[in-house]
Design a protein around this motif. Structure first.
Motif, short mmCIF file in Angstrom:
data_model
loop_
_atom_site.label_atom_id
_atom_site.label_comp_id
_atom_site.label_asym_id
_atom_site.label_seq_id
_atom_site.Cartn_x
_atom_site.Cartn_y
_atom_site.Cartn_z
N LEU A 166 -4.96 -3.97 4.65
CA LEU A 166 -4.29 -2.99 5.50
C LEU A 166 -5.27 -2.60 6.61
N TYR A 219 7.25 -1.78 6.90
CA TYR A 219 6.46 -0.58 7.15
C TYR A 219 7.32 0.67 7.05
N CYS A 259 -3.08 0.42 -3.99
CA CYS A 259 -2.52 -0.92 -3.87
C CYS A 259 -1.48 -1.14 -4.95
N ILE A 298 -0.29 -4.78 7.93
CA ILE A 298 -0.50 -5.33 6.59
C ILE A 298 -0.53 -6.85 6.70
N TRP A 332 0.83 -1.20 0.00
CA TRP A 332 0.00 0.00 0.00
C TRP A 332 0.87 1.25 0.00
#
Length: 119
Positions: free
Chosen positions: A80, A59, A95, A69, A36
Motif C-alpha cells: 500500500l 478502493y 492486512c 494498492i 488493507w
C-alpha cells in the motif's frame, strides 16, 4: 495455518509518504484477495483497499487518488503506497488475505502496523 506479516509503518509528517508491505506465508494453496483495512483510535475498522489475484483494485472512496494498492502473486505480498498523508490517516493498518489453505477458504488478518502522521 497462514501468517501475515506487515511492515512499513511509522511516524511521518503531514504531506509525506509511506509504503506498507504485507507478506503471507504458511499453508497457502491460493490467495484470492489481499487488502488493507485501518482502525483509528475510537473508531471501527474500515476498508482502505483490496486487490484481487488478477490485479483488480478496489478502493474506499476516501483513499482514491492518494493511496495505491499493488500485489506480487509470486511472493504472496501486497503493498500500500500512501501519499499526501494527513494527520487523520493516523491509525493501525491491518492486512487481510482471503486464502484457500488446502482445506477451506477463509480470511486471515495480520497483527497490524501503526501509522502516525504529525501535523
Amino acid at each position: 495455518q497462514v501468517q501475515l506479516v506487515e511492515s512499513g509503518g511509522g511516524l511521518v509528517q503531514a504531506g509525506g509518504s509511506l509504503r506498507l508491505s504485507c507478506a503471507a506465508s504458511g499453508s497457502i494453496f491460493r490467495i484470492y484477495v489481499m487488502g488493507w483495512y485501518r482502525q483509528a483510535p475510537g473508531k471501527q475498522r474500515e476498508l482502505v483497499a483490496t486487490i484481487t489475484r488478477s490485479g483488480s483494485p478496489n478502493y474506499a472512496d476516501s483513499y482514491k487518488g492518494r493511496f495505491t494498492i499493488s500485489g506480487e502473486n509470486a511472493k504472496n505480498t501486497v503493498y500500500l503506497q500512501m501519499n499526501s498523508l494527513k494527520p487523520e490517516d493516523t491509525a493501525v493498518y491491518y492486512c487481510l488475505a482471503n486464502v484457500h489453505d488446502w482445506r477451506t477458504t477463509r480470511d486471515y488478518w495480520g497483527q497490524g502496523t501503526q501509522v502516525a502522521v504529525s501535523s
